[in-house]
Design an enzyme around this catalytic site. Structure first.
Site, PDB file in Angstrom:
ATOM      1  N   ILE A 130       0.817  -1.209   0.000  1.00 57.68           N
ATOM      2  CA  ILE A 130       0.000   0.000   0.000  1.00 57.68           C
ATOM      3  C   ILE A 130       0.854   1.264   0.000  1.00 57.68           C
ATOM      4  O   ILE A 130       0.392   2.346  -0.382  1.00 57.68           O
ATOM      5  CB  ILE A 130      -0.945  -0.004   1.230  1.00 57.68           C
ATOM      6  CG1 ILE A 130      -2.086   0.998   1.047  1.00 57.68           C
ATOM      7  CG2 ILE A 130      -0.160   0.243   2.521  1.00 57.68           C
ATOM      8  CD1 ILE A 130      -3.204   0.853   2.066  1.00 57.68           C
ATOM      9  N   LYS A 131       2.108   1.130   0.397  1.00 60.37           N
ATOM     10  CA  LYS A 131       2.983   2.298   0.501  1.00 60.37           C
ATOM     11  C   LYS A 131       3.293   2.932  -0.860  1.00 60.37           C
ATOM     12  O   LYS A 131       3.745   4.076  -0.909  1.00 60.37           O
ATOM     13  CB  LYS A 131       4.289   1.911   1.199  1.00 60.37           C
ATOM     14  CG  LYS A 131       4.112   1.396   2.623  1.00 60.37           C
ATOM     15  CD  LYS A 131       3.627   2.473   3.561  1.00 60.37           C
ATOM     16  CE  LYS A 131       3.678   1.996   5.011  1.00 60.37           C
ATOM     17  NZ  LYS A 131       3.292   3.042   5.964  1.00 60.37           N
ATOM     18  N   ASP A 132       3.057   2.197  -1.950  1.00 64.18           N
ATOM     19  CA  ASP A 132       3.267   2.789  -3.278  1.00 64.18           C
ATOM     20  C   ASP A 132       2.418   4.042  -3.452  1.00 64.18           C
ATOM     21  O   ASP A 132       2.843   5.012  -4.090  1.00 64.18           O
ATOM     22  CB  ASP A 132       2.890   1.790  -4.375  1.00 64.18           C
ATOM     23  CG  ASP A 132       3.844   0.619  -4.460  1.00 64.18           C
ATOM     24  OD1 ASP A 132       4.841   0.601  -3.717  1.00 64.18           O
ATOM     25  OD2 ASP A 132       3.593  -0.286  -5.283  1.00 64.18           O
TER      26      ASP A 132
END
Length: 453
Positions: free
Chosen positions: A43-45
């Protein structure tokens, strides 16, 4: 033709997947937002690209610059992918508790990786917070991301993750369950969902050793809550500005063992290969099951991919070393000695000198030794007894063992229960001998029982 112009255009629009096995104790419909479908597998993208674009827009990040960040690995991956496309260099600072896979992956995409000790205060110059800040101030033409306090982190989820979940559930979501680290995911997503429906309940998943739960409930930042933990990606020993406690309805804490065990369960029972924080989220959700009703729609965030943890939670030896692997139940004295049954019983003779016993204890790293003579076991020696004897008489080393030995250890059969053995180990009696039924014996100490527990 339909195609992405570069890998960054594939970020977002991840699927919602119904969970059926690991959540069977919950009456509600449980849907996992599987963020491993992002190109960097987490999700950090989303927030990595948003933080870079916002920094470019206001001039903090200049052409040819160096991106510097303290990360648990996933944010670094998102930043690295964006840096490749946009032409930046990357230096990432990780704590030594992060998996080797995370470090290797970051190096594989061209980042420089610096590893710092975990078990230090955030303000310690060796901490990964301090090192990343220092590098940000010392490196020419660099930008220190600071995902913990960077408002673009939460904004990315307000603009993307929240709207996606609302649309995918047709506005029927009733509960959001999210592991909390930097706070960006839960705060941005919750803010959007609560603007759409103030009745949506938001639960944060915390870990033991982190300050979030107590601070949310009491407003007290309790340093006594802070201690090292194994779980990756959630929990903090600081209060990031991205954590908006006003949009979080409550927290529940999950142990390291439960997080690891449920990470494996998700893979084996749902066929979804995800990371450590997903295991925490599922176990936390089960702890909260009384809050969910039959018609509720509960969305849980699965942050990252299981490949980041192949050497940890998905490795039997790693799990076994920490007592996380569910082994066969230890029920008898025979079970207790299985781990060292192949090693000989170390003994001393009654006529040997105390110095010989001390030397044997040192060489074999043991604290208790049975004493024998020509007829068999006749006594015992304990390191604490030898210590007290030495304090009283410095020449004790040249004394025959028979003059300082104590009573022999109790002897039990191989079939004796763990409870029977445990009751025999007291402050005065530190070990028990097991009759191997061939004229030989083996030893059980309190450490064998603790390890079994």
């Amino acid at each position: 033709m339909k195609y992405a112009k570069n890998i960054l255009e594939t970020i977002g629009n991840t699927p919602l997947v119904q969970l059926n096995s690991v959540t069977k104790e919950i009456d509600a419909l449980v849907l996992a937002k599987v963020e491993t479908f992002n190109p960097g597998n987490s999700i950090k993208d989303r927030m990595a690209l948003k933080m870079i674009e916002d920094a470019e827009a206001d001039g903090r990040l200049k052409p040819g610059g160096t991106i510097i960040e303290g990360t648990s690995g996933n944010t670094g991956m998102g930043l690295a992918l964006a840096a490749i496309i946009k032409g930046y260099k990357c230096i990432f600072v990780l704590s030594d508790k992060q998996s080797k896979e995370k470090m290797d992956i970051l190096r594989a995409v061209g980042a420089e990786v610096i590893v710092c000790p975990t078990d230090v205060e955030p303000t310690d110059p060796r901490s990964y917070y301090s090192v990343s800040k220092r590098l940000g101030s010392e490196t020419p033409n660099s930008w220190y991301v600071n995902q913990y306090d960077n408002p673009s982190n939460a904004l990315a989820h307000y603009e993307q993750t929240g709207p996606e979940i609302w649309e995918q559930t047709e506005g029927k979501i009733t509960h959001l369950v999210v592991g909390v680290g930097t706070g960006g995911t839960i705060s941005g997503t919750a803010k959007y969902l609560k603007e759409k429906n103030p009745n949506v309940k938001v639960w944060g998943i915390d870990t033991y050793g982190s300050v979030f739960k107590k601070y949310h409930e009491t407003g007290i930042f309790d340093e006594n809550e802070i201690y090292p933990y194994i779980t990756e990606g959630i929990g903090e020993d600081i209060l990031p500005k991205n954590v908006d406690f006003s949009v979080i309805d409550g927290f529940t804490k999950v142990t390291d063992k439960d997080a690891a065990v449920y990470t494996r369960k998700i893979a084996k029972e749902e066929g979804i290969f995800v990371g450590n924080s997903a295991g925490s989220a599922i176990k936390g959700m089960l702890q909260l099951k009384d809050h969910f009703k039959k018609d509720d729609v509960v969305v849980v965030i699965f942050h990252d991919h299981g490949t980041r943890y192949v050497g940890k939670m998905f490795n039997d030896d790693w799990m076994r070393e920490r007592g996380f692997l569910e082994e066969k139940e230890v029920a008898t004295a025979k079970d207790l000695i299985q781990s060292h049954i192949d090693k000989p019983l170390i003994t001393v003779q009654t006529e040997e000198l105390v110095s010989h016993a001390i030397e044997r204890m040192r060489d074999f790293k043991i604290s208790q030794i049975p004493v024998s003579d020509s007829k068999g076991i006749v006594g015992s020696l304990d390191e604490s007894v030898l210590l007290h004897a030495y304090i009283e008489d410095k020449n004790i080393a040249d004394t025959p063992i028979k003059e300082v030995m104590e009573a022999m250890y109790p002897i039990v059969k191989l079939t004796a229960s763990v409870d029977e053995v445990s009751k025999l180990i007291t402050k005065e009696n530190q070990a028990v001998l097991v009759d191997l039924e061939n004229g030989k014996h083996h030893i059980i100490t309190k450490y064998d029982i603790i390890n079994a527990i």
